[in-house]
Enzyme design. Structure first.
Site, PDB file in Angstrom:
ATOM      1  CD1 TRP A  70      -1.979   2.247   0.667  1.00 21.60           C
ATOM      2  CD2 TRP A  70      -2.105   1.651   2.816  1.00 21.60           C
ATOM      3  NE1 TRP A  70      -2.631   3.254   1.328  1.00 21.60           N
ATOM      4  CE2 TRP A  70      -2.723   2.914   2.646  1.00 21.60           C
ATOM      5  CE3 TRP A  70      -2.070   1.065   4.082  1.00 21.60           C
ATOM      6  CZ2 TRP A  70      -3.297   3.616   3.714  1.00 21.60           C
ATOM      7  CZ3 TRP A  70      -2.648   1.762   5.124  1.00 21.60           C
ATOM      8  CH2 TRP A  70      -3.249   3.011   4.947  1.00 21.60           C
TER       9      TRP A  70
ATOM     10  CG  ASP B 224      -4.089  -6.540  -0.966  1.00 23.34           C
ATOM     11  OD1 ASP B 224      -5.156  -6.983  -1.426  1.00 23.34           O
ATOM     12  OD2 ASP B 224      -3.929  -5.360  -0.624  1.00 23.34           O
TER      13      ASP B 224
ATOM     14  CE1 TYR C 241      -3.677   0.843  -1.924  1.00 24.14           C
ATOM     15  CE2 TYR C 241      -2.496  -1.222  -2.159  1.00 24.14           C
ATOM     16  CZ  TYR C 241      -3.523  -0.489  -1.596  1.00 24.14           C
ATOM     17  OH  TYR C 241      -4.385  -1.089  -0.716  1.00 24.14           O
TER      18      TYR C 241
ATOM     19  CB  SER D 198     -11.820  -2.908   0.411  1.00 23.59           C
ATOM     20  OG  SER D 198     -11.036  -2.275   1.409  1.00 23.59           O
TER      21      SER D 198
ATOM     22  CE  LYS E 155       7.897   2.199  13.390  1.00 20.92           C
ATOM     23  NZ  LYS E 155       8.474   1.708  12.114  1.00 20.92           N
TER      24      LYS E 155
ATOM     25  NE  ARG F 180       3.698   3.163   7.002  1.00 21.29           N
ATOM     26  CZ  ARG F 180       3.026   2.016   6.916  1.00 21.29           C
ATOM     27  NH1 ARG F 180       1.791   1.947   7.394  1.00 21.29           N
ATOM     28  NH2 ARG F 180       3.570   0.947   6.378  1.00 21.29           N
TER      29      ARG F 180
ATOM     30  N   GLY G   4       3.062  -5.196   5.705  1.00 24.91           N
ATOM     31  CA  GLY G   4       3.926  -4.515   4.753  1.00 24.91           C
ATOM     32  C   GLY G   4       5.375  -4.680   5.164  1.00 24.91           C
TER      33      GLY G   4
ATOM     34  CG  ASN H  46       5.513  -7.752   9.865  1.00 26.10           C
ATOM     35  OD1 ASN H  46       5.627  -7.409  11.036  1.00 26.10           O
ATOM     36  ND2 ASN H  46       5.569  -6.891   8.864  1.00 26.10           N
TER      37      ASN H  46
END
Length: 336
Positions: free
Chosen positions: A21, A49, A54, A152, A216, A228, A285, A295
């Protein structure tokens, strides 16, 4: 890696999936993105996905390049249609027959594949008759361009109406892709019970709360450099609402729970959403291969009732549960 059925279908997908994404085409350059995809494959992830919107189609291009050469039959590739793409003209958005037909052809070209395993309505379109949308999806399935159809962020009523039309038109509506995490549980009251009744699975995004659930981000401190929250091209606008000190303080209380389980905070967050048996996969991600690997290691982890209770106690009233939030996610007029 563990695998789960997607809705009331025979399709199995990896319970931890990889999505791009806010990374591919924006936050992460193509070479780094390919390393992340390779890390996902090495970890046993088979489900990927993306969406045409995006990075204005660039994410699909990068994912297609990264997966080129892999055995197509061993992958499950998901993409979506709805949000503006290209020059963003009046018909470059929404769920009209025109936009859906043109979008699937563009997505297949960018992804370098003859079909996608799951084609999803990225939101509900209030300006196009649902009958038109579902008929267009029925045609795409019959043409072999998509094997299954999903949506979605649809409400329970929208899922029910869409499922009814899909059944009448002879194709399967098998999934819904909502935001879902320890701190954002709005689907539990209405969407999940309705989905269970209809044979629809959840393909959930942001299980780590845009990275906030890693711990974090510290209360009273600026975001870590390179995170991010500091990257305008990496979704910083999405994460700002999660950086309130009171929420960050509660999230710090999750760290000892993760340690007691022998998990990283991110793994605890992913494992938490997978405890919901209506969740088929958690989309994760990562801008670095080690994040992807971390993950993926949450697959198959079981959390005890005691641990789940400790999580609820740690987060308290910071959890968002209002079902109305789902209704609010779909624009009521076309974005042009």
């Amino acid at each position: 890696m563990e695998f789960r059925y997607l809705g009331n279908s025979g399709l199995k997908i990896s319970e931890v999936s990889y999505g791009n994404w806010v990374t591919h085409g924006s936050q992460v350059e193509a070479d780094a993105a390919k390393l992340c995809v390779n890390a996902a494959l090495d970890a046993g992830i088979t489900t990927f996905d993306t969406a045409d919107t995006y990075a204005n189609t660039a994410a699909e291009v990068i994912l297609g390049d990264a997966l080129e050469g892999q055995r197509r039959e061993s992958l499950e590739i998901f993409t979506k249609v709805y949000f503006p793409t290209g020059p963003k003209g009046p018909n470059d958005t929404g769920l009209s027959r025109k936009h859906i037909t043109e979008s699937i052809n563009g997505s297949l070209k960018r992804l370098k594949t003859d079909y996608v395993d799951l084609y999803q309505c990225h939101r509900y379109d209030y300006e196009t008759p649902l009958e038109e949308t579902m008929q267009a999806f029925a045609d795409i399935v019959r043409q072999g361009k998509a094997l299954y159809i999903g949506v979605s962020e649809w409400t329970a009523d929208q899922l029910r109406a869409g499922h009814k039309l899909a059944t009448e038109l002879g194709f399967q509506l098998i999934s819904n892709q909502p935001q879902y995490s320890m701190i954002y549980r709005v689907i539990e009251g209405e969407v999940v019970p309705t989905s269970k009744e209809l044979g629809i699975s959840q393909v959930v995004f942001s299980p780590i709360g845009q990275g906030v659930l890693t711990g974090k981000y510290k209360p009273g401190e600026p975001p870590p450099a390179g995170s991010r929250a500091t990257d305008p091209n990496g979704g910083s606008n999405f994460i700002q609402r999660l950086l309130a000190d009171d929420l960050l303080e509660r999230i710090q209380n999750l760290l000892p729970i993760a340690a007691d389980e022998g998990l990283s905070p991110a793994q605890l967050a992913v494992a938490w959403v997978l405890q919901n048996d209506n969740v088929a996969t958690a989309i994760t991600g990562g801008s670095k291969p080690e994040q992807v690997k971390d993950n993926a290691a949450a697959a198959g982890k079981k959390l005890s009732a005691e641990t789940l209770a400790r999580i609820d106690e740690a987060l308290g009233d910071a959890v968002e549960r209002d079902p109305q939030r789902t209704y609010e996610t779909s624009p009521k007029t076309r974005l042009v």
